[in-house]
Design a protein around this motif. Sequence first.
Motif, PDB file in Angstrom:
ATOM      1  N   MET A  35       0.929  -1.205   0.000  1.00  0.00           N
ATOM      2  CA  MET A  35      -0.052   0.095   0.119  1.00  0.00           C
ATOM      3  C   MET A  35       0.852   1.435  -0.047  1.00  0.00           C
ATOM      4  O   MET A  35       1.893   1.331   0.672  1.00  0.00           O
ATOM      5  CB  MET A  35      -0.912   0.061   1.150  1.00  0.00           C
ATOM      6  N   GLU A  36       0.529   2.142  -0.633  1.00  0.00           N
ATOM      7  CA  GLU A  36       1.055   3.557  -0.684  1.00  0.00           C
ATOM      8  C   GLU A  36       0.315   4.031   0.381  1.00  0.00           C
ATOM      9  O   GLU A  36      -0.817   4.339   0.381  1.00  0.00           O
ATOM     10  CB  GLU A  36       0.788   4.365  -2.058  1.00  0.00           C
ATOM     11  N   VAL A  37       0.918   4.828   1.303  1.00  0.00           N
ATOM     12  CA  VAL A  37       0.221   5.439   2.305  1.00  0.00           C
ATOM     13  C   VAL A  37       0.601   7.078   2.518  1.00  0.00           C
ATOM     14  O   VAL A  37       1.436   7.627   2.241  1.00  0.00           O
ATOM     15  CB  VAL A  37       0.875   4.845   3.840  1.00  0.00           C
ATOM     16  N   ILE A  38      -0.633   7.569   2.669  1.00  0.00           N
ATOM     17  CA  ILE A  38      -0.734   9.064   3.016  1.00  0.00           C
ATOM     18  C   ILE A  38      -1.081   9.333   4.447  1.00  0.00           C
ATOM     19  O   ILE A  38      -2.113   8.658   4.958  1.00  0.00           O
ATOM     20  CB  ILE A  38      -1.744   9.712   2.039  1.00  0.00           C
ATOM     21  N   ASP A  39      -0.052   9.977   5.323  1.00  0.00           N
ATOM     22  CA  ASP A  39      -0.502  10.220   6.536  1.00  0.00           C
ATOM     23  C   ASP A  39      -1.400  11.342   6.816  1.00  0.00           C
ATOM     24  O   ASP A  39      -1.476  12.363   6.294  1.00  0.00           O
ATOM     25  CB  ASP A  39       0.905  10.727   7.459  1.00  0.00           C
TER      26      ASP A  39
END
Length: 418
Positions: A35-39
């Motif tokens: 998964m590409e994660v955006i905080d």
Amino acid sequence: MLLIKNVFFNGKRRDILIEDNKIVKIGEVKREEEMEVIDGSKKIAIPGLINTHTHIPMTLFRGVADDLPLMEWLNNYIWPMEAKLNEEIVYYGTLLGCIEMIKTGTTTFNDMYFYLEGIAKAVEESGLRAFLAYGMIDLFDEERREKELKNAEKYIEYLNKLGCERIKPALGPHAPYTCSKELLAEVNKLAKKYSVPIHIHMNETLEEIKRVKELTGMKPFEYLNSFKFFDGVKVIAAHCVHLSDEEIKIIKEKRVNVSHNPISNLKLASGVAPIPKLLKEGINITLGTDGCGSNNNLNLFEEIKVCAILHKGVNLDPTLIKADEAFNFATINGAKALDINAGKLEEGALADIVLINKDNPTLQPLENISSHLVYSFNGFVDDVIIDGNVVMRDGKILTIDEEKVYEEAEKAYYRLKE
Ligand SMILES: O=c1[nH]cnc2c1ncn2[C@@H]1O[C@H](CO)[C@@H](O)[C@H]1O
Ligand SMILES: [Zn+2]
């Protein structure tokens, strides 16, 4: 897969999981390797805004002809300058508009203009979602009518062939005072043939209504209804400022979607649309900015605020158009008008998502966020995801070379002024 972790949404912290172009889960999602994660811990999530009436390349007309009434503005300033447009000028004007819309949280727009090759190219590159209509004007001339109809059909086929999921064609007869009955009747047929929506200016000024009445003996909506213009098709009618009760009945019965453009209507002194009255009839109200010659920007947050306060003011009733209602006009109602599964953050909906940094003075104290977004927020957002793609990250647009666009758009503007 894209995961927005720990974001503020509807008063709670949640995770939003996106797969391909859809939201697949909202709640608690375990982070996985692929998964590409955006905080999202410093951010508020909202559905991307939907602008239902634009002429996007008109960013290049910003400030060139202010403080004039509609007919003078069109005849003496805008139309002569528009005669000098070409595909390249329109391309840069559109990119300029795309930058502004992305930065102010709009993910979908419904446009009517010319040189659609240039517009489509810019939209495709930018990552935005758009409905594009060629603006037809025949001025009651038969030869022009045939040309305009051919152009409109050519563009529908061109846009369909582009194969970009985010770009859809529409039909754009300019208005009943610039288009013949024969053209409008043919537009209804074409809309059915291609299953595309119709985008038209209706009842913007008293002067134009008078002209239609003189020409046809009827008010614009009655006139169009007399030859079944609204039957079997989806119509988005921009402005709808001056309406008789009979016309409101037609709008309701024919399920016409209204694109309310309060700022353009105020600036051109066209009047104030009777939105509270239309709402009572259950009519679908959406919001549009109109072009930058009459607004003069594409920041839909301004439209939301003006809409929410204008009707209170003119009706001397502060309970009219609540914050959530105005916000819904710019999201879920716009999606309904355009028939897309967007305008809401829900599992199964298109992943058109906007994140706003909460460390912003116009959002403090950090409660009552839905009120702040309408009455206080300045409109500049942080991250924009459209169709599952990250288009802007922490204020930086990933799809467009911003500096180059500012340079080229300025050159394009001076070519128009020559
Ligand atoms: O508010 C408006 N009312 C009428 N025409 C408009 C308005 N804004 C822009 N245009 C004009 O509509 C055509 C697009 O197809 C263009 O000529 C544009 O200048
Ligand atoms: Zn317009």
